[in-house]
Design a protein around this motif. Structure first.
Motif, PDB file in Angstrom:
ATOM      1  N   GLU A   1       4.149  17.891   0.410  1.00  0.00           N
ATOM      2  CA  GLU A   1       4.072  16.618   0.032  1.00  0.00           C
ATOM      3  C   GLU A   1       4.869  16.762  -1.517  1.00  0.00           C
ATOM      4  OE1 GLU A   1       3.687  14.080   1.457  1.00  0.00           O
ATOM      5  OE2 GLU A   1       3.929  14.477   3.266  1.00  0.00           O
ATOM      6  N   ILE A   2       4.948  16.164  -1.848  1.00  0.00           N
ATOM      7  CA  ILE A   2       5.463  16.357  -3.862  1.00  0.00           C
ATOM      8  C   ILE A   2       4.025  15.618  -4.467  1.00  0.00           C
ATOM      9  CG2 ILE A   2       6.920  16.048  -5.571  1.00  0.00           C
ATOM     10  CD1 ILE A   2       8.077  17.885  -3.212  1.00  0.00           C
ATOM     11  N   ALA A   3       3.527  15.837  -5.732  1.00  0.00           N
ATOM     12  CA  ALA A   3       2.705  15.577  -6.230  1.00  0.00           C
ATOM     13  C   ALA A   3       2.994  13.648  -7.077  1.00  0.00           C
ATOM     14  CB  ALA A   3       2.280  16.070  -7.373  1.00  0.00           C
ATOM     15  N   PRO A   4       2.916  12.098  -7.207  1.00  0.00           N
ATOM     16  CA  PRO A   4       2.789  11.370  -6.954  1.00  0.00           C
ATOM     17  C   PRO A   4       3.954  11.104  -8.637  1.00  0.00           C
ATOM     18  CG  PRO A   4       1.396  11.426  -5.765  1.00  0.00           C
ATOM     19  CD  PRO A   4       1.263  12.694  -5.766  1.00  0.00           C
ATOM     20  N   GLU A   5       3.162  12.744  -9.128  1.00  0.00           N
ATOM     21  CA  GLU A   5       3.525  12.094 -10.638  1.00  0.00           C
ATOM     22  C   GLU A   5       5.207  12.422 -11.157  1.00  0.00           C
ATOM     23  OE1 GLU A   5       2.003  14.070 -15.004  1.00  0.00           O
ATOM     24  OE2 GLU A   5       1.224  14.093 -13.321  1.00  0.00           O
ATOM     25  N   MET A   6       5.158  13.484  -9.949  1.00  0.00           N
ATOM     26  CA  MET A   6       6.662  13.991  -9.794  1.00  0.00           C
ATOM     27  C   MET A   6       7.578  13.054  -9.242  1.00  0.00           C
ATOM     28  SD  MET A   6       6.571  16.311 -12.628  1.00  0.00           S
ATOM     29  CE  MET A   6       7.635  17.381 -12.339  1.00  0.00           C
ATOM     30  N   GLU A   7       7.090  12.744  -7.939  1.00  0.00           N
ATOM     31  CA  GLU A   7       8.121  12.423  -7.355  1.00  0.00           C
ATOM     32  C   GLU A   7       8.930  11.197  -7.789  1.00  0.00           C
ATOM     33  OE1 GLU A   7       8.197  10.743  -2.567  1.00  0.00           O
ATOM     34  OE2 GLU A   7       6.502  11.260  -3.743  1.00  0.00           O
ATOM     35  N   HIS A   8       7.139  10.489  -8.672  1.00  0.00           N
ATOM     36  CA  HIS A   8       8.094   9.874  -9.619  1.00  0.00           C
ATOM     37  C   HIS A   8       8.646   9.706 -10.533  1.00  0.00           C
ATOM     38  CE1 HIS A   8       7.660   4.989 -11.115  1.00  0.00           C
ATOM     39  NE2 HIS A   8       8.432   6.023 -12.569  1.00  0.00           N
ATOM     40  N   PHE A   9       8.754  10.494 -11.463  1.00  0.00           N
ATOM     41  CA  PHE A   9       9.265  11.198 -12.304  1.00  0.00           C
ATOM     42  C   PHE A   9      10.809  11.397 -11.558  1.00  0.00           C
ATOM     43  CE2 PHE A   9      11.781  15.126 -14.281  1.00  0.00           C
ATOM     44  CZ  PHE A   9      11.772  14.985 -14.847  1.00  0.00           C
TER      45      PHE A   9
END
Length: 289
Positions: free
Chosen positions: A106-114
Motif C-alpha cells: 500500500e503506497i503512503a497516501p502522501e506519495m500516492e497523491h503526489f
C-alpha cells in the motif's frame, strides 16, 4: 541427476531480460555513496531515476532521504525528463510504501497523491526481485565508477549541479550497445509517449510550526534561524524547502534564510532582525533606521 533435473540445485540460473515499450516504465531507487564535500568524506544518498526504454538518467545527492527529499528529487527528475511514464518501479522502501510489499503493498497516501498529480503510479517489485529494476541498479554502479572518482565538491549544491551536468553531458550522451544509440537519441523516440507535466507544478516544501524563542530564533533540524525580535514568543509558520527556510507570521513573510543543509547546532542571523542590547548602540541603530 543434475543433468536430468532430479536434484534441488540452487546454483546460478539463466538470466532473462525485461523489455519496455516507450513511455511505459521509469525506475527509481537510492544508493549510499561516499563523496568528498568541503574536504571531508561524507555518506550521501544517491537518488536516481531512469526511463526504462531510453535509459535516460538523472541523479542527485542528499544527506538523508525521507519523503520530503523524495518529492524534491522526483519533481526535479520529472522536469529533467520533460514528462513521466505511466509506471514507476520501486523497491519496498518505507519512504514510499506505507505497509506490505510487492503487489500487495500500500503506497503512503502522501506519495500516492503526489504520483497522481504527475499522472503515474508507483509499482513496488516483489521482495528478492531487485533485478526487476536493473536499469537503475546498474546506473548507481556507473555513477560510482565514472562520476565520483577524482571529484570533490564545495557543498551539496555544487555536488548536485555537477551531477546534473554529468547526466546531461556524459551519461545520456554515451552510446549503449543494448540500444544501438545513446540514451538521448532513444529519448527522442520516447518523448512523444511520456505523460505531459502539469500546467502548474507547486513548489515542494514542508510546513512546520515553531514558537520564536527568547533570543529571537526558531530551530529547524538543530539549526537556529533569526526572525524579527518583535515576534519573540509568537508562533510562526515555517516553509522548509530543500535550499531555503521561509518564515511567515499572519500570512506575511517575515524571514527568508538559506537553509543550512550539512550543518548542526549552527546559528544564522539576518541583518536588521535583532537590535543591539546596549542603549547607545540601540539608539544609534534606531536613528539609522
Amino acid at each position: 541427476m543434475r543433468e536430468l533435473g532430479l536434484r534441488d540445485d540452487k546454483g546460478k540460473r539463466r538470466a532473462g531480460s525485461y523489455t519496455f515499450p516507450p513511455g511505459q516504465e521509469m525506475q527509481h531507487d537510492t544508493s549510499p555513496h561516499d563523496v568528498i564535500i568541503g574536504g571531508k568524506k561524507v555518506k550521501a544518498q544517491c537518488a536516481g531515476l531512469v526511463l526504462a526504454y531510453s535509459r535516460k538518467l538523472f541523479i542527485q545527492y542528499y544527506p538523508v532521504f525521507t519523503r520530503f527529499e523524495a518529492k524534491v528529487f522526483l519533481t526535479e527528475a520529472f522536469l529533467y525528463m520533460g514528462g513521466t511514464c505511466s509506471e514507476c518501479s520501486i523497491d519496498n522502501t518505507s519512504v514510499i510504501v506505507a505497509f506490505g510489499s510487492g503487489p500487495d503493498a500500500e503506497i503512503a497516501p502522501e506519495m500516492e497523491h503526489f504520483a497522481r498529480s504527475f499522472s503515474f503510479s508507483f509499482i513496488p517489485h516483489s521482495i528478492g526481485h531487485a533485478d526487476r529494476k536493473a536499469r537503475i541498479e546498474r546506473s548507481f554502479s556507473y555513477a560510482e565508477r565514472n562520476f565520483l572518482p577524482g571529484r570533490s565538491f564545495k557543498n551539496w549544491h555544487d555536488l548536485n549541479e555537477q551531477a546534473r551536468k554529468w547526466c546531461l553531458q556524459v551519461a545520456d550522451r554515451k552510446p549503449k550497445r543494448s540500444l544501438g544509440m545513446s540514451p538521448q537519441q532513444a529519448y527522442v523516440l520516447e518523448k512523444p509517449h511520456l505523460s505531459a507535466l502539469p500546467a502548474h507544478i507547486p513548489p515542494v516544501y514542508k510546513i512546520l510550526y515553531r514558537h520564536v524563542d527568547m533570543s529571537g530564533f526558531v530551530t529547524i533540524d538543530t539549526n537556529r534561524y533569526s526572525v524579527p525580535e518583535r515576534l519573540v514568543g509568537q508562533q510562526v509558520e515555517i516553509h522548509k524547502k530543500w535550499d531555503r527556510v521561509l518564515v511567515f507570521f499572519k500570512n506575511q513573510k517575515v524571514s527568508d534564510h538559506k537553509r543550512l543543509i550539512d550543518k548542526r547546532d549552527t546559528k544564522i542571523t539576518a541583518k536588521g532582525h535583532h537590535l543591539p542590547f546596549k542603549r547607545k548602540e540601540y539608539a544609534a541603530v534606531s536613528k539609522e533606521e
